[in-house]
Design an enzyme around this catalytic site. Structure first.
Site, mmCIF file in Angstrom:
data_model
loop_
_atom_site.group_PDB
_atom_site.id
_atom_site.type_symbol
_atom_site.label_atom_id
_atom_site.label_comp_id
_atom_site.label_asym_id
_atom_site.label_seq_id
_atom_site.Cartn_x
_atom_site.Cartn_y
_atom_site.Cartn_z
ATOM 1 N N TYR A 45 -7.839 -32.501 37.143
ATOM 2 C CA TYR A 45 -6.509 -32.614 37.783
ATOM 3 C C TYR A 45 -6.580 -33.454 39.058
ATOM 4 O O TYR A 45 -6.639 -32.917 40.166
ATOM 5 C CB TYR A 45 -5.972 -31.226 38.121
ATOM 6 C CG TYR A 45 -5.823 -30.291 36.937
ATOM 7 C CD1 TYR A 45 -4.963 -30.594 35.878
ATOM 8 C CD2 TYR A 45 -6.514 -29.081 36.882
ATOM 9 C CE1 TYR A 45 -4.819 -29.731 34.799
ATOM 10 C CE2 TYR A 45 -6.378 -28.210 35.806
ATOM 11 C CZ TYR A 45 -5.530 -28.546 34.776
ATOM 12 O OH TYR A 45 -5.379 -27.688 33.715
ATOM 13 N N GLU B 38 -11.176 -22.120 37.622
ATOM 14 C CA GLU B 38 -9.725 -22.238 37.418
ATOM 15 C C GLU B 38 -9.132 -20.887 36.999
ATOM 16 O O GLU B 38 -8.087 -20.471 37.476
ATOM 17 C CB GLU B 38 -9.455 -23.288 36.334
ATOM 18 C CG GLU B 38 -7.980 -23.532 36.057
ATOM 19 C CD GLU B 38 -7.739 -24.638 35.027
ATOM 20 O OE1 GLU B 38 -8.739 -25.137 34.458
ATOM 21 O OE2 GLU B 38 -6.578 -24.989 34.799
ATOM 22 N N ASN C 278 2.412 -29.256 42.277
ATOM 23 C CA ASN C 278 3.386 -28.572 43.128
ATOM 24 C C ASN C 278 2.936 -27.189 43.596
ATOM 25 O O ASN C 278 2.666 -26.970 44.776
ATOM 26 C CB ASN C 278 4.701 -28.508 42.326
ATOM 27 C CG ASN C 278 5.867 -27.968 43.097
ATOM 28 O OD1 ASN C 278 5.722 -27.057 43.887
ATOM 29 N ND2 ASN C 278 7.044 -28.513 42.876
ATOM 30 N N TRP C 279 2.837 -26.216 42.667
ATOM 31 C CA TRP C 279 2.571 -24.860 43.176
ATOM 32 C C TRP C 279 1.114 -24.702 43.600
ATOM 33 O O TRP C 279 0.821 -23.863 44.452
ATOM 34 C CB TRP C 279 3.094 -23.766 42.260
ATOM 35 C CG TRP C 279 2.477 -23.518 40.904
ATOM 36 C CD1 TRP C 279 1.858 -24.407 40.089
ATOM 37 C CD2 TRP C 279 2.462 -22.255 40.211
ATOM 38 N NE1 TRP C 279 1.475 -23.795 38.918
ATOM 39 C CE2 TRP C 279 1.835 -22.486 38.959
ATOM 40 C CE3 TRP C 279 2.930 -20.984 40.490
ATOM 41 C CZ2 TRP C 279 1.653 -21.459 38.019
ATOM 42 C CZ3 TRP C 279 2.757 -19.968 39.554
ATOM 43 C CH2 TRP C 279 2.120 -20.201 38.344
ATOM 44 N N ASP D 204 1.315 -23.048 31.223
ATOM 45 C CA ASP D 204 1.527 -24.083 30.209
ATOM 46 C C ASP D 204 1.391 -23.638 28.757
ATOM 47 O O ASP D 204 2.140 -24.064 27.906
ATOM 48 C CB ASP D 204 0.529 -25.229 30.438
ATOM 49 C CG ASP D 204 0.589 -25.797 31.847
ATOM 50 O OD1 ASP D 204 1.097 -25.114 32.750
ATOM 51 O OD2 ASP D 204 0.109 -26.916 32.038
ATOM 52 N N GLY E 227 4.463 -23.608 34.753
ATOM 53 C CA GLY E 227 3.152 -23.432 35.386
ATOM 54 C C GLY E 227 2.214 -22.605 34.520
ATOM 55 O O GLY E 227 1.030 -22.509 34.791
ATOM 56 N N ARG F 84 -8.375 -25.214 25.487
ATOM 57 C CA ARG F 84 -7.170 -26.017 25.738
ATOM 58 C C ARG F 84 -6.187 -25.900 24.571
ATOM 59 O O ARG F 84 -6.518 -25.382 23.513
ATOM 60 C CB ARG F 84 -7.574 -27.493 25.928
ATOM 61 C CG ARG F 84 -8.546 -27.727 27.071
ATOM 62 C CD ARG F 84 -7.962 -27.460 28.438
ATOM 63 N NE ARG F 84 -6.807 -28.282 28.740
ATOM 64 C CZ ARG F 84 -6.134 -28.237 29.896
ATOM 65 N NH1 ARG F 84 -6.485 -27.398 30.844
ATOM 66 N NH2 ARG F 84 -5.096 -29.014 30.098
ATOM 67 N N TRP G 189 -3.904 -19.528 29.561
ATOM 68 C CA TRP G 189 -2.604 -18.844 29.577
ATOM 69 C C TRP G 189 -2.341 -17.941 28.359
ATOM 70 O O TRP G 189 -1.241 -17.455 28.169
ATOM 71 C CB TRP G 189 -1.447 -19.845 29.745
ATOM 72 C CG TRP G 189 -1.485 -20.463 31.109
ATOM 73 C CD1 TRP G 189 -1.769 -21.761 31.418
ATOM 74 C CD2 TRP G 189 -1.274 -19.807 32.365
ATOM 75 N NE1 TRP G 189 -1.751 -21.948 32.781
ATOM 76 C CE2 TRP G 189 -1.449 -20.769 33.381
ATOM 77 C CE3 TRP G 189 -0.950 -18.487 32.739
ATOM 78 C CZ2 TRP G 189 -1.326 -20.479 34.732
ATOM 79 C CZ3 TRP G 189 -0.827 -18.201 34.081
ATOM 80 C CH2 TRP G 189 -1.010 -19.191 35.056
HETATM 81 C C1 GLC Z 1 -2.585 -26.271 34.603
HETATM 82 C C2 GLC Z 1 -1.826 -24.995 34.920
HETATM 83 C C3 GLC Z 1 -0.783 -25.273 35.991
HETATM 84 C C4 GLC Z 1 -1.439 -25.891 37.203
HETATM 85 C C5 GLC Z 1 -2.287 -27.105 36.840
HETATM 86 C C6 GLC Z 1 -3.148 -27.585 37.999
HETATM 87 O O1 GLC Z 1 -1.761 -27.242 34.059
HETATM 88 O O2 GLC Z 1 -1.242 -24.472 33.781
HETATM 89 O O3 GLC Z 1 -0.122 -24.102 36.366
HETATM 90 O O4 GLC Z 1 -0.497 -26.214 38.170
HETATM 91 O O5 GLC Z 1 -3.158 -26.779 35.786
HETATM 92 O O6 GLC Z 1 -3.953 -26.555 38.476
#
Ligand code: GLC
Length: 429
Positions: free
Chosen positions: A30, A394, A35-36, A164, A162, A197, A351
């Protein structure tokens, strides 16, 4: 590793993932600003550098769209190791290249926390500047994710939640027609084990939803009307309701009377609306596919966020406590992202079972506020144990605590610093 060493490692992770004012979730998997993630990261920075914490949130809001939306990813620099990048999203809504939808709006809550933690008055000055942007984001959510005025928020893409890969999206996702996607190459499975994944069928549909929104120019009204995926989410709804309560406190403190009155109306509407997500058979809040009117049939970790949203009436609290204890008897570590008794539970696919530190933090906060310190402490202890044994991963297996997904993960480090670390608790005591 001692707790002091873990504290140090957590700070180092945040500092090393810092790109100069904003923080990436983890290197490789990533590489942008999410955002969050950023908002939780601000809580971590605030334990040793409050000004840097504010910067994180301010930089997130720099990407706000003209219509008020705050995107889920800001693509500040190009990184070919990530897919889908800016050209696939094809958006043009704001000043920074970005994805086309949002993510759970935790910002108002964290901004209030930062204000509460500051004795100098400087935080309030920074909060004042963000207030109009926060108000606009919340107005955007109500206008375009609750166009029917139900008092619940929908997500237009699983990624907007969030969470996913949640089983709750399966049925609605299967109904999405695969089209306009062309050949593509995923990058996520080259960074982590494909077994953790989503499957290719899911990925095709993720891209098809994006294509459908791109075809209407990401116009928020048209997206709300035509998006093939539109599912009311208890996670986003509860986080938003909680955020509104904190926004109200901020508005009152700042003497913003008109804003305060507006937010009070939102809270009333959502308190009533949340009932539409209550599943009377399961005795918990679930998702609701707004295109078909069907509720989902599983309990997710977001079901436990009702008290965090201030919905802690006796019926809700007692049934959640029952589910909590039932799940605790099935897995070693709480709170799995999906009910281990459900047919779609998978302990390591993301998730669909694993534990996330920041979700535990929010659930525990709600339970503590509802007077249930015992279960709140259990969540904190489990989170601390998971990090101590599995590292700053994570997410974690609820069954054996193994760390999974990406490593040296920013929000896991941040939640350790702000809440799970025993040394933080000693300071707080
Ligand atoms: C994954 C998670 C998401 C998060 C992203 C970066 O896509 O599902 O909630 O923001 O990773 O950590």
């Amino acid at each position: 590793m001692s707790n002091a060493d873990l504290d140090k490692t957590a700070r180092t992770i945040l500092i090393e993932n810092d790109q100069g004012g904003y923080t990436i979730p983890t290197k490789g998997l990533y590489p942008y600003q999410w955002n969050w993630d950023s908002v939780f990261v601000a809580l971590g920075f605030a334990t040793f550098d409050q000004s840097r914490a504010w910067r994180e949130i301010e930089m997130l809001f720099e990407g706000q769209w003209r219509d008020g939306m705050v995107p889920h990813i800001l693509f500040r620099k190009d990184d070919p190791s990530y897919f889908p990048g800016p050209s696939v999203w094809g958006t043009d809504g704001g000043p920074i290249p970005s994805s086309g939808h949002s993510q759970p709006p935790v910002a108002a809550t964290v901004i209030k926390d930062l204000v509460d933690a500051d004795g100098s008055g400087k935080a309030l000055e920074r909060a004042v500047k963000l207030m109009p942007q926060l108000m606009n984001w919340h107005r955007w959510y109500l206008a375009y994710r609750d166009p029917k005025d139900l008092g619940v928020l929908a997500v237009i893409h699983p990624w907007e939640s969030g969470r996913d890969n949640l089983p709750d999206w399966d049925e609605a996702l299967r109904a999405v027609e695969v089209k306009d996607i062309g050949p593509y190459e995923r990058k996520d499975t080259s960074h982590v084990d494909p077994a953790m994944r989503p499957h290719k069928e899911d990925y095709d549909r993720y891209l098809s939803i994006m294509a459908a929104c791109r075809n209407v120019g990401w116009d928020p009204q048209k997206v709300a009307e035509t998006c093939p995926f539109f599912v009311a989410d208890p996670g986003v709804t509860f986080i938003f309701l909680r955020a509104n309560r904190d926004l109200l406190i901020l508005a009152e403190r700042l003497g913003l009377d008109a804003e305060a009155e507006e937010v009070r109306g939102w809270i009333r509407k959502m308190e009533a609306g949340a009932k539409t997500l209550w599943n009377d058979e399961l005795k918990a809040h679930v998702a609701l596919n707004e295109r078909t009117g069907r509720q989902t049939d599983g309990i997710s970790s977001a079901s436990f966020l009702a008290p965090y949203a201030g919905l802690a009436d006796q019926t809700t609290l007692t049934s959640l406590q029952g589910h909590f204890d039932r799940i605790a008897s099935k897995v070693r570590y709480l709170m799995p992202s999906y009910d281990p008794d459900h047919r779609n539970y998978e302990p390591l696919r993301y998730w669909r079972g694993p534990v996330w530190a920041m979700i535990n933090y929010m659930i525990a906060r709600g339970f503590a506020e509802a007077g249930d310190n015992e279960r709140a402490n259990r969540l904190r202890q489990d989170t601390a144990d998971l990090i101590a044994t599995g590292g700053f991963a994570e997410y974690f297996s609820p069954e054996n605590g193994a760390g999974a997904g990406g490593g040296t993960f920013s929000w896991t480090a941040a939640i350790w610093l702000t809440w799970a670390s025993p040394s933080h608790q000693e300071q707080a005591a």
